[in-house]
Structure formats: C-alpha cells, structure tokens
Design a protein around this motif. Structure first.
Motif, mmCIF file in Angstrom:
data_model
loop_
_atom_site.group_PDB
_atom_site.id
_atom_site.type_symbol
_atom_site.label_atom_id
_atom_site.label_comp_id
_atom_site.label_asym_id
_atom_site.label_seq_id
_atom_site.Cartn_x
_atom_site.Cartn_y
_atom_site.Cartn_z
ATOM 1 N N PHE A 1 0.836 -1.200 0.000
ATOM 2 C CA PHE A 1 0.000 0.000 0.000
ATOM 3 C C PHE A 1 0.879 1.261 0.000
ATOM 4 O O PHE A 1 0.684 2.168 -0.821
ATOM 5 C CB PHE A 1 -0.922 -0.035 1.227
ATOM 6 N N GLY A 2 1.847 1.284 0.915
ATOM 7 C CA GLY A 2 2.713 2.455 1.031
ATOM 8 C C GLY A 2 3.539 2.691 -0.224
ATOM 9 O O GLY A 2 3.707 3.835 -0.658
ATOM 10 N N TYR A 3 4.005 1.621 -0.814
ATOM 11 C CA TYR A 3 4.861 1.769 -1.997
ATOM 12 C C TYR A 3 4.058 2.205 -3.222
ATOM 13 O O TYR A 3 4.398 3.188 -3.872
ATOM 14 C CB TYR A 3 5.592 0.454 -2.291
ATOM 15 N N PHE A 4 2.988 1.475 -3.515
ATOM 16 C CA PHE A 4 2.282 1.740 -4.771
ATOM 17 C C PHE A 4 1.434 3.003 -4.739
ATOM 18 O O PHE A 4 0.938 3.445 -5.776
ATOM 19 C CB PHE A 4 1.454 0.520 -5.186
ATOM 20 N N THR A 5 1.246 3.597 -3.561
ATOM 21 C CA THR A 5 0.550 4.886 -3.502
ATOM 22 C C THR A 5 1.531 6.032 -3.247
ATOM 23 O O THR A 5 1.120 7.175 -3.094
ATOM 24 C CB THR A 5 -0.523 4.911 -2.391
ATOM 25 N N SER A 6 2.835 5.706 -3.194
ATOM 26 C CA SER A 6 3.834 6.771 -3.035
ATOM 27 C C SER A 6 4.111 7.395 -4.404
ATOM 28 O O SER A 6 3.796 6.794 -5.435
ATOM 29 C CB SER A 6 5.126 6.183 -2.476
ATOM 30 N N ALA B 1 4.018 4.960 -7.504
ATOM 31 C CA ALA B 1 2.885 5.187 -8.413
ATOM 32 C C ALA B 1 3.349 5.666 -9.781
ATOM 33 O O ALA B 1 2.809 5.253 -10.800
ATOM 34 C CB ALA B 1 1.908 6.190 -7.803
#
Lengths: 209, 571
Positions: free
Chosen positions: A172-177, A181
């Motif tokens: 979650f943290g990586y792909f919405t950073s 992203a």
C-alpha cells in the motif's frame, strides 16, 4: 447515493478491484484493546529494521524500492494512526521475533545477518503466518462489491499477524507513493477519456489508481 | 422578541428554500427562474465550486494516510464509518462528523449526512434512473401502504426536463422496466462487461446496460453556459468535480439560480421550525439558529420549500408545534416520521474470469453496469413482492492482489506492477417496502448543541426484504456462472442496517387522503398548502432504482405548480 462507485473508489485507492482481503474482522465478542494511539512509536533500531523488511518485500530494481519511497516511516505512521493496540503489539512482537530467529540461527541480530540469511528468515515467517492463519480458519467474506473481509477464529489469532501487516502496508505504502505510483506503475492523473476495450500493450504497467 | 417592520421587510422573500442539496438546488433554480425572490437557507458552511474542493487535485501521496480513515476519525464519524468509505481521508471533509451531530438508535440506522452548500449532491453516486409505471401503482395493486397520488405520466415531462438540464449519460434500451430518457451519449462497457451482457441475455434473457449517470459526456450549450465541461474520467467525484462534469448544486442549479440575481444563499442557518399563522391558516416563514453564533432569526415568505433531506425536513415539521398542530405541522395523519425507506444492499457476488488477457481499458470510468429488475416482472412471480437491480463492474486487478499472495522480492515486485486478471462484482439494490412502524421520532428531552431535539431511529428490514435477499445473492452468482466466471463468491452482509443505501425516503409521504398522508399530489402539505416538500420525505414507495432523479422531477413539477398557484392567488 450509489455505493458501487464509492466502494470501487476505495478499491481503486487500494490498487484495483481487490482480490485480496483488506480488513481483518474478528469473531463475535472478541474484545479488541483500545488503540495505544499517540504512544506508539519505533526506536531507531526498529525503524531501520522495518525499512529493511519493506525493502525485502519491494526491493529497488530498475525502479525505486520501498526505502526510496519512504515506506518505513509510512508504516510507523499508519500503525500509530490507523491501527489498534493489538496490531501495534503484533507488529512489535514480529520485529522482536525476527531478531530472535536471527540470533537462534546465526548468533546475531537480523540487521547483522547477510541479505540471503534475512530472506530465509522472512520466508520462514511467511510460512509460519500462512499456517497461523490456516489454523485460525481464515475465511474470506465479501462485504461489498470490492471490499473483502477476513473472518478468523479470534481465540486462535489475536489481530492481524505481523507479516500480513508488513506486507499489506508495504504494498500500500509503496504503490501509492510518488515513487511507486509514477515509476513502477502507469500514473494518469487526468485520463480525459474512457476507452472500454483496448489491446494490452507489451510492457504495459497496471494503472496506479 | 423585538421586531421592527423594516427589519421584517428585509427578512421577507417570495419563497424560502430550506436546504441546498439536490432537491433544494432545483427548487432555488426553478423558483428564481420563474421570477421569485428566493432565500435558500443552508445549515452548513459554504463550499464553493472548485475552490471549495480541498482534495480534488491531490495525488494519493499527498494524503497523509493515503486515503484511509484514522482511528480518531473512525471514532468521531461513528455512523459514517459503517459505510466503509465515507470516512476516507480524501472526501471526509464533505461528510458530517457524527459526534458533533449525534442521533439515537432504538434499532440501528446508518444516517450519513453532509451539511454544507450542495449537501450530498457533491457526494452522490449519480446513478439516475426514471421510475417505471408499475413503481407508482404497486402499492395500490398489492394493497400495501397507500397509493401514490400521481402516476408515471405526471412525472414523464418533468423527467425529460431535468434530464436535459442535469445531463444524464446512458443508453436507450427500450425497456418498460427502465424507461428511456433524454440522454447524453453512453459511456462504454469494457470487454468483459460486453461479454457478460451478451451471455446473460443469451442464456437468461436479462439485460445488462451501462449505468445511467449524471455526467456530461457531450456538453450542450445549456451546460457550457454554466461553465460545465465533459467528464475527464478521473473517478474522483466525491471530492467535488472541478470540471463541473457531474450534476451537483454547485455545478448546475446554483449558478443557474444565481444568474437570475434573485437568489440569496444564507449559510450556517439551521431551520428549527416553520412559523405558522393560525388566523391566516398558513405558514409565514421559518425560524433559524445560526450554527456558529446561535443567533435566532426569523425569515418570511409566501411559500416554503422544505428540501433539507428526508429526516430533517420531517423533523422541522415535527418541531413546528402550535395549538392548531400540537403534534407537529401537518401531522394530523400521524404519518410524519413514519415509513422510512431506503434501498437494501450489501448482497451480491463477485468472481474471476480467465480470458481477455490481452484486453485492457483506459481511463477511470465514473460509472458501472446496471442490470434492471427482472423479478416479479412480466410472468416472473416470487414469494415476495417488488424487485431489485444490480450495479457493478468488471476490472483487472492490480497490486492489491499481492496482499493475500505468498512471495516477496524482485520477481514479486515485478509481478505486482503488471496488469492482473479480470474480475467482476455485481451488488443488488433492493426495494424496501413502506411500513409505518419503521419510523423516527424526536427525543422528548435530549437535545443537540443548538437545542434541537435528537432524532431517534426505530426502523429495520422486514420479511419481504429478507426473502428478496436470497434471490439477490443467488441470482448474482448464477449470472456470473452463466457468463463463465470462476471463484465465484456470493455474499450477503446480513448485518447491514437500513440507512446504508443513503436513500432515506418516506417520512412525509404523498397521498390522496389527508388522513393517511402528509403531502398531496403537488407535494403541498395537505393542511398547509404553502409548504412544499420535494425531497426523499415525499416518497410513498421506494422502487429499486436510485431516487435522486425523481426528487429532481418532483421538485421542478412542484415549483411550476407553486408559482402558478401564487399567480392565481391561491397560496
């Protein structure tokens, strides 16, 4: 007001229609301790350890990794603000367990072992987590078009286990950073049009939203 | 209270509209365009078009918790959190904090509120369907509750009128169960949805169509003149649309009303009661409490439109007591606050699909598919009455699938960046029957910080809804199975409460007989003809389609009637 669209917004933010559970629900009457709230924080050693675990899950390759994307501090913030005391404790216990496993196998703390040794330890943790959840009769239950819940036997499992928290929060943290992203996924802030049916281009990344 | 005549004159308008949401916006537009000087009272703050949309242009990483609700918000928004999405970070600022606006539950009710200019018109799902002829006749035919005082033909021209102005995109399907309207070009189905459409038609004779949604796909001059543009397919609608692409008070009715220069919008004014003159036998105005300063102020008008949304509109009348109306204004039938309806949902199915691996889509369509009602329609007969439709959609999965998968590291990361398999979900939207024991009352002693009595809900699903849910669940799974889906997961969230559909209706129903209804065929309070109610409170039954388009049509119709009656000096 229409639920479907709104629920799919949740799913979009979570990375598309979810085939994976997003919430852990516990059996009837399971008393969840109140949140530890503002009191929760990592020591510097724990911060380094969390960043390292996240980097193992999403390493730097031709695109940025979890450390580049600041996933470590994000996990700390999320645990503090959005999770209950039980999950916070599970996470801290999980970190201590990594050091315990490293000490048992190699006579040193997790951070002092080699990268290959660390991978082996995390694989063991993943295996144990899978067993743990199997034993707790984890059932995936649909609660909305795009929202799943996992229902578990709360006598056998107290709160989401460490590895699942680490993995979900890292993804979650990586792909919405911004790094994740825009560099690992296809980020289109204003598409301007909708084409319902187009060929998937070679090398096409999934959309970030 | 001290009032000098000049001040009273200053506080006097031709019409007062209470509430600035979907129906209030329409009332303000129609009444001002017909030449009336209108005061629109909004209990919340002003949210201005574009500049008031605080999160509209934010990237995911600009939200501290990337959109997720935090523990503190979950506590404060104790009702909102039940929806699973309204408390999310990106649009929470447009929903009401439940701790500051408490209510009571004898039976649980999910009351989701938005107190600011535009109200929930900024937050609605925008699915816009006409009711069909049967919807207005079902009560009478089945002997349930009371008959509607109007029929489809009474609303049809008004549906035409509001559809053209609002801008509803959709496809004409030629179905009696889902009458066609004045549509903007339809959005496209994606390739899996097209496949499902053909399969459920071929194997089951059921229709799947693209949702009819209040989004401009090809704006006309009537829209561009107000600064509205076409949908940009961001699907961030609930943050407020800076393009004015979807219908909201801010984008559409408010600018139209403002153009007439006859609208005054007053924010932070909580309407506590309607003022009634016993000698004249009519309402003379409303009393307001400033939500910040608590200042009490009265406003006067010839006609009053109550558009505060179902529960508050009915509450205002309940709270308006006089010797003529000791149980609340217009409540001689004792129907005020009763017959709360909603749509029941949280039941359906999803599944995965192997195939179309080389097909994708572009853009985030702010819309889904719609499967119109087919149960208890035509020759179909079930062990319950009424029916349900489905809303849903197909998409390809993304990194979210990784949470439950084993593996980590470079190869895992690479896989998570790639486009995942197809899946699809369809969720039922079922009709809730009117039942006078589903109601809310005002608590005799407990009050909010403005001194308004707290709303107490006592409403829930009945046997008909429970029976219907069995079909809602099984049929969804069957349709996906017929279309070749795998890993089908049929669900029924039996813990869902009334209110979760955010379609509160029925608390001041329309009817022919003042003994059994609150409003007449023109949405006038039977016993006080210069009060009109055209929000969800007016509904006599609920249909299974989303209600907002019908509120718009009822409002435009009632406003035309009201102005006509004013001219004839009947009001």
């Amino acid at each position: 007001m229409n639920r479907r669209e709104a629920l799919s917004r949740v799913a979009l933010l979570m990375g598309g229609t979810l085939s994976a559970p997003t919430l852990m629900a516990f059996g009837e009457g399971a008393a969840m301790p109140p949140t530890a709230g503002a009191a929760f924080s990592f020591t510097p050693a724990q911060q380094a350890l969390v960043a390292e675990v996240a980097e193992h899950i999403i390493p730097r390759t031709s695109t940025p990794g979890a450390k580049d994307a600041g996933v470590g501090p994000f996990i700390e913030l999320m645990l503090k603000d959005c999770y209950k005391a039980q999950e916070q404790q599970n996470f801290l216990d999980g970190l201590a367990d990594l050091d315990a496993k490293a000490t048992k196998a190699h006579g040193k703390k997790f951070m002092e072992t080699t990268s290959a040794e660390q991978v082996e330890i995390l694989k063991q943790v993943e295996k144990e987590t899978t067993e743990l959840m199997k034993n707790a009769n984890v059932q995936q239950v649909k609660v909305g078009d795009n929202v799943d819940k996992e229902v578990v036997d709360s006598k056998k499992l107290k709160g989401t286990p460490f590895w699942r928290l680490a993995k979900e929060l890292t993804l979650f943290g990586y792909f919405t950073s911004e790094q994740g992203a825009t560099k690992a996924l296809d980020y289109v802030p204003i598409p301007g049009r909708y084409d319902g049916c187009i060929p998937l281009k070679k090398g096409q990344k999934a959309y970030a939203l | 209270m001290y009032l000098n005549i000049d001040a009273q004159k200053e506080m006097t308008y031709d019409a007062i509209v209470v509430g600035s949401g979907i129906s209030g916006g329409w009332a303000a537009k129609e009444l001002t365009e017909k030449g009336l000087r209108v005061l629109c009272l909004e209990r919340g703050r002003d949210v201005k078009h574009v500049e008031g949309y605080e999160t509209a242009m934010k990237a995911p990483w600009e939200l501290a918790h990337r959109g997720r609700p935090d523990n503190q918000s979950a506590e404060e928004y104790w009702a909102g959190i039940r929806t699973g999405y309204t408390v999310n970070e990106e649009h929470r600022y447009l929903f009401e904090n439940d701790s500051k606006n408490p209510y009571l539950e004898t039976r649980p009710f999910d009351w989701i509120r938005a107190y600011h200019t535009g109200g929930r018109s900024l937050l609605w799902g925008r699915q816009s369907y006409r009711w069909n002829e049967e919807d207005f006749m079902a009560n009478a035919k089945e002997g349930i509750s009371i008959d509607w005082p109007i029929r489809y033909k009474d609303l049809a021209p008004w549906y035409d009128y509001v559809e053209r102005f609002a801008g509803i995109s959709g496809s004409k399907d030629g179905l009696d169960v889902l009458p066609d309207g004045q549509f903007q070009p339809a959005m496209e189905l994606n390739c899996l949805e097209k496949h499902v459409k053909s399969e459920v038609m071929r194997k089951m004779g059921r229709t799947l169509t693209i949702g009819r949604v209040a989004h401009l796909t090809k704006p006309q001059s009537i829209h561009t003149a107000l600064g509205r543009a076409a949908c940009q397919y961001r699907n961030m609608c609930m943050r407020g649309c800076p393009f004015g692409a979807y219908f909201s008070t801010q984008a559409a009715t408010l600018p139209a009303a403002m153009k007439t220069k006859r609208l005054t919008l007053a924010n932070n004014k909580i309407v506590s009661e309607v003022l009634y003159d016993e000698k004249k036998g009519r309402a003379t105005g409303v009393r307001t409490i400033d939500q910040n300063t608590l200042e009490v102020k009265d406003y006067y008008a010839k006609i009053i439109f109550l558009n505060a949304s179902a529960i508050p509109s009915a509450s205002i009348l309940m709270n308006s007591k006089s010797s003529r109306f000791p149980n609340g204004l217009g409540n001689e039938s004792d129907q005020l606050g009763r017959n709360i309806m909603d749509h029941h949902l949280g039941v359906g199915a999803s599944g995965t699909y192997d195939g179309f691996e080389d097909q994708y889509y572009f853009g985030r369509r702010a819309n889904g598919v719609y499967i119109p009602r087919y149960r208890n329609w035509g020759k179909d007969k079930r062990d319950y009455v009424r029916g349900f439709g489905y809303q849903g959609g197909a998409s390809r999965s993304s990194w979210g699938r990784g949470v439950g998968m084993e593996g980590f590291g470079a190869a895992f990361k690479e896989e998570m960046t790639e486009v995942g398999g197809w899946n699809m979900g369809i969720g039922g939207f079922g009709e809730v029957l009117p039942n006078e024991n589903n109601r809310f009352t005002l608590h005799p002693t407990k009050k909010d910080k403005w001194g308004m009595p707290l709303v107490v809900f006592d409403a829930g699903y009945g046997e008909n809804e429970r029976k219907m849910r069995i079909d809602m669940k099984n049929d969804a799974a069957e349709m996906l199975e017929a279309a070749g889906f795998k890993n089908i997961n049929a669900y029924d969230n039996t813990k869902s409460n009334l209110g979760i559909g955010i379609h509160e209706m029925g608390t001041a129903r329309m009817g022919k007989d003042p003994k059994t209804s609150v409003l007449n065929a023109h949405n006038q309070v039977h016993a006080c003809k210069n009060i009109f109610m055209t929000d969800g409170a007016a509904m006599t039954s609920a249909s299974c389609v989303n209600p907002s388009l019908t509120y718009m049509a009822l409002t435009a119709r009632a406003a035309a009637f009201a102005v006509d009656e004013l001219k004839k000096k009947n009001l």
